[in-house]
Design a protein around this motif. Structure first.
Motif, PDB file in Angstrom:
ATOM      1  N   ARG A  50      -4.557  -7.785   1.038  1.00  0.00           N
ATOM      2  CA  ARG A  50      -5.262  -8.500   2.106  1.00  0.00           C
ATOM      3  C   ARG A  50      -6.622  -9.025   1.666  1.00  0.00           C
ATOM      4  NH1 ARG A  50      -5.451  -4.032   6.485  1.00  0.00           N
ATOM      5  NH2 ARG A  50      -7.028  -5.462   7.304  1.00  0.00           N
ATOM      6  N   ARG A  51      -7.236  -8.406   0.633  1.00  0.00           N
ATOM      7  CA  ARG A  51      -8.574  -8.821   0.196  1.00  0.00           C
ATOM      8  C   ARG A  51      -8.611  -8.901  -1.328  1.00  0.00           C
ATOM      9  NH1 ARG A  51     -12.392  -4.481   2.725  1.00  0.00           N
ATOM     10  NH2 ARG A  51     -10.580  -3.158   2.293  1.00  0.00           N
ATOM     11  N   LEU A  52      -9.205  -9.991  -1.845  1.00  0.00           N
ATOM     12  CA  LEU A  52      -9.263 -10.223  -3.290  1.00  0.00           C
ATOM     13  C   LEU A  52     -10.635 -10.776  -3.641  1.00  0.00           C
ATOM     14  CD1 LEU A  52      -7.975 -10.440  -6.110  1.00  0.00           C
ATOM     15  CD2 LEU A  52      -6.993 -12.638  -5.398  1.00  0.00           C
ATOM     16  N   VAL A  53     -11.385 -10.042  -4.466  1.00  0.00           N
ATOM     17  CA  VAL A  53     -12.718 -10.451  -4.902  1.00  0.00           C
ATOM     18  C   VAL A  53     -12.683 -10.688  -6.405  1.00  0.00           C
ATOM     19  CG1 VAL A  53     -15.158  -9.810  -5.058  1.00  0.00           C
ATOM     20  CG2 VAL A  53     -13.800  -9.112  -3.063  1.00  0.00           C
ATOM     21  N   TYR A  54     -13.043 -11.891  -6.811  1.00  0.00           N
ATOM     22  CA  TYR A  54     -13.010 -12.261  -8.231  1.00  0.00           C
ATOM     23  C   TYR A  54     -14.429 -12.370  -8.766  1.00  0.00           C
ATOM     24  CZ  TYR A  54     -12.040 -14.947 -12.486  1.00  0.00           C
ATOM     25  OH  TYR A  54     -11.969 -15.380 -13.792  1.00  0.00           O
ATOM     26  N   LEU A  55     -14.728 -11.603  -9.805  1.00  0.00           N
ATOM     27  CA  LEU A  55     -16.023 -11.686 -10.467  1.00  0.00           C
ATOM     28  C   LEU A  55     -15.919 -12.675 -11.616  1.00  0.00           C
ATOM     29  CD1 LEU A  55     -16.375  -9.114  -8.751  1.00  0.00           C
ATOM     30  CD2 LEU A  55     -17.919  -8.284 -10.534  1.00  0.00           C
ATOM     31  N   SER A  56     -16.509 -13.838 -11.402  1.00  0.00           N
ATOM     32  CA  SER A  56     -16.439 -14.937 -12.352  1.00  0.00           C
ATOM     33  C   SER A  56     -17.756 -15.046 -13.128  1.00  0.00           C
ATOM     34  CB  SER A  56     -16.113 -16.234 -11.592  1.00  0.00           C
ATOM     35  OG  SER A  56     -15.945 -17.324 -12.474  1.00  0.00           O
ATOM     36  N   CYS A 107     -12.665 -14.197  -2.227  1.00  0.00           N
ATOM     37  CA  CYS A 107     -14.078 -14.515  -2.468  1.00  0.00           C
ATOM     38  C   CYS A 107     -14.346 -14.511  -3.966  1.00  0.00           C
ATOM     39  CB  CYS A 107     -14.940 -13.480  -1.754  1.00  0.00           C
ATOM     40  SG  CYS A 107     -16.658 -13.480  -2.175  1.00  0.00           S
ATOM     41  N   VAL A 108     -15.308 -15.353  -4.409  1.00  0.00           N
ATOM     42  CA  VAL A 108     -15.678 -15.450  -5.824  1.00  0.00           C
ATOM     43  C   VAL A 108     -17.166 -15.174  -5.977  1.00  0.00           C
ATOM     44  CG1 VAL A 108     -15.952 -17.043  -7.776  1.00  0.00           C
ATOM     45  CG2 VAL A 108     -13.847 -17.089  -6.409  1.00  0.00           C
ATOM     46  N   LEU A 109     -17.515 -14.316  -6.924  1.00  0.00           N
ATOM     47  CA  LEU A 109     -18.907 -14.071  -7.300  1.00  0.00           C
ATOM     48  C   LEU A 109     -19.121 -14.569  -8.721  1.00  0.00           C
ATOM     49  CD1 LEU A 109     -19.465 -10.408  -6.022  1.00  0.00           C
ATOM     50  CD2 LEU A 109     -19.716 -12.551  -4.768  1.00  0.00           C
ATOM     51  N   ARG A 110     -20.101 -15.445  -8.903  1.00  0.00           N
ATOM     52  CA  ARG A 110     -20.438 -15.940 -10.241  1.00  0.00           C
ATOM     53  C   ARG A 110     -21.651 -15.180 -10.772  1.00  0.00           C
ATOM     54  NH1 ARG A 110     -19.975 -22.389  -8.834  1.00  0.00           N
ATOM     55  NH2 ARG A 110     -17.675 -22.489  -8.769  1.00  0.00           N
ATOM     56  N   LEU A 111     -21.464 -14.539 -11.910  1.00  0.00           N
ATOM     57  CA  LEU A 111     -22.512 -13.705 -12.482  1.00  0.00           C
ATOM     58  C   LEU A 111     -23.156 -14.392 -13.685  1.00  0.00           C
ATOM     59  CD1 LEU A 111     -20.809 -10.191 -12.486  1.00  0.00           C
ATOM     60  CD2 LEU A 111     -21.999 -11.342 -10.620  1.00  0.00           C
ATOM     61  N   PRO A 112     -24.478 -14.261 -13.830  1.00  0.00           N
ATOM     62  CA  PRO A 112     -25.151 -14.667 -15.065  1.00  0.00           C
ATOM     63  C   PRO A 112     -25.118 -13.508 -16.062  1.00  0.00           C
ATOM     64  CG  PRO A 112     -26.777 -13.950 -13.474  1.00  0.00           C
ATOM     65  CD  PRO A 112     -25.425 -13.727 -12.834  1.00  0.00           C
ATOM     66  N   MET A 113     -26.097 -13.447 -16.943  1.00  0.00           N
ATOM     67  CA  MET A 113     -26.227 -12.352 -17.893  1.00  0.00           C
ATOM     68  C   MET A 113     -26.323 -11.023 -17.148  1.00  0.00           C
ATOM     69  SD  MET A 113     -29.221 -12.026 -20.791  1.00  0.00           S
ATOM     70  CE  MET A 113     -30.530 -12.307 -19.584  1.00  0.00           C
ATOM     71  N   VAL A 114     -25.488 -10.055 -17.555  1.00  0.00           N
ATOM     72  CA  VAL A 114     -25.449  -8.748 -16.901  1.00  0.00           C
ATOM     73  C   VAL A 114     -26.099  -7.710 -17.805  1.00  0.00           C
ATOM     74  CG1 VAL A 114     -23.960  -6.960 -15.927  1.00  0.00           C
ATOM     75  CG2 VAL A 114     -23.340  -9.376 -15.669  1.00  0.00           C
ATOM     76  N   TYR A 115     -26.966  -6.883 -17.229  1.00  0.00           N
ATOM     77  CA  TYR A 115     -27.607  -5.816 -18.015  1.00  0.00           C
ATOM     78  C   TYR A 115     -27.324  -4.462 -17.381  1.00  0.00           C
ATOM     79  CZ  TYR A 115     -31.400  -6.384 -14.531  1.00  0.00           C
ATOM     80  OH  TYR A 115     -32.131  -6.488 -13.372  1.00  0.00           O
TER      81      TYR A 115
END
Length: 273
Positions: A50-56, A107-115
């Motif tokens: 029912r729910r799908l979150v994509y970390l882009s 939903c899509v989350l776009r991430l920059p540099m991750v620390y």
């Protein structure tokens, strides 16, 4: 595998070997990110997810998007300039299409540099390079790069999974600050107890070294310590605004890189002890 699963967080991505040249052009990016996401979405739909979150990634927007004098945001049209970015954009579109066509909370989350990744990531590699005296005194260039702590990325994903306003949306997620390579270099030196050098390498000399590195990479097929693409990344902007997720979902980051670098340096020293 997805039967009777309500929520899926999709983070899978191809990770090239460190010595692999042109890491953003590896053919496996398409296989894993584009084709793999298509298969995952099909499995999610058939399994009743029912729910799908994509970390882009911000790479779907192209390097030019965050390179200007103003931060890029979700209204900036995606223009990926690498196979990695194109594969991630294809994956995003698959996820969002499932939301529109199948009624998923997608939903899509776009991430920059991750620390904060315990020895992984670009900043962890920079800490090791500075600690081992493999990173030169960097020129004072006031570039602006966005970043996000891994714990804040997790919090944003959990928030997006449960917030009704997140359905069908794309959000950029940053810690709200910008960081220059010179600032990173100085903070790492101070945390290591090395002090700040009174001199720095001129940019023209770095460009010469980057040109030679690119030549060596083309001749050997192996990644070199510095190429023109790498230098552009270290001296240019990658600046993104995350006002939308703050405004619409109430997201507030808890971590800042200035507070984390000493912790990351101690963690590195502990691994080396």
């Amino acid at each position: 595998a997805l039967v009777d699963i309500d929520l899926v967080f999709h983070l899978a991505s191809y990770s090239p070997a460190p010595q692999e040249a042109a890491i953003y052009e590896a053919a496996a990016h398409w296989t894993v990110s584009a084709e793999g996401t298509r298969n995952l979405v099909e499995g999610a739909v058939s399994g009743g997810v029912r729910r799908l979150v994509y970390l882009s990634s911000v790479k779907v927007m192209g390097d030019a998007a965050g390179a200007g004098n103003e931060p890029a945001d979700e209204e900036t049209p995606p223009a990926p300039d690498s196979l990695y970015g194109r594969a991630k954009l294809e994956a995003e579109q698959r996820v969002l299409a499932a939301g529109r066509e199948q009624g998923l909370h997608a939903c899509v989350l776009r991430l920059p540099m991750v620390y904060g990744l315990e020895g992984q990531g670009n900043i962890a590699r920079l800490i090791e390079a500075v600690a081992r005296h493999r990173f030169p005194p960097w020129p004072r260039i006031d570039n602006r790069r966005s970043a996000i702590h891994v714990q804040d990325a997790v919090r944003a994903a959990l928030l997006a999974a449960g917030h009704p306003k997140a359905a069908g949306q794309v959000f950029l997620v940053t810690d709200g600050e910008t960081y220059s390579t010179r600032w990173l270099y100085e903070q790492i030196r101070l945390a290591l107890g090395q002090g700040i050098p009174s001199w720095s390498l001129p940019l023209w000399l770095l460009r010469v070294a980057a040109g030679l590195g690119g030549l060596g990479e083309r001749m050997t097929g192996r990644a070199m310590p510095l190429t023109r693409a790498g230098l552009d990344k270290l001296t240019g902007n990658a600046w993104f605004a995350s006002d939308k997720i703050r405004r619409e979902l109430g997201f507030a980051p808890r971590y800042r890189l200035g507070e984390e670098i000493p912790l990351m340096v101690r963690e590195y020293q502990g691994r080396r002890a």
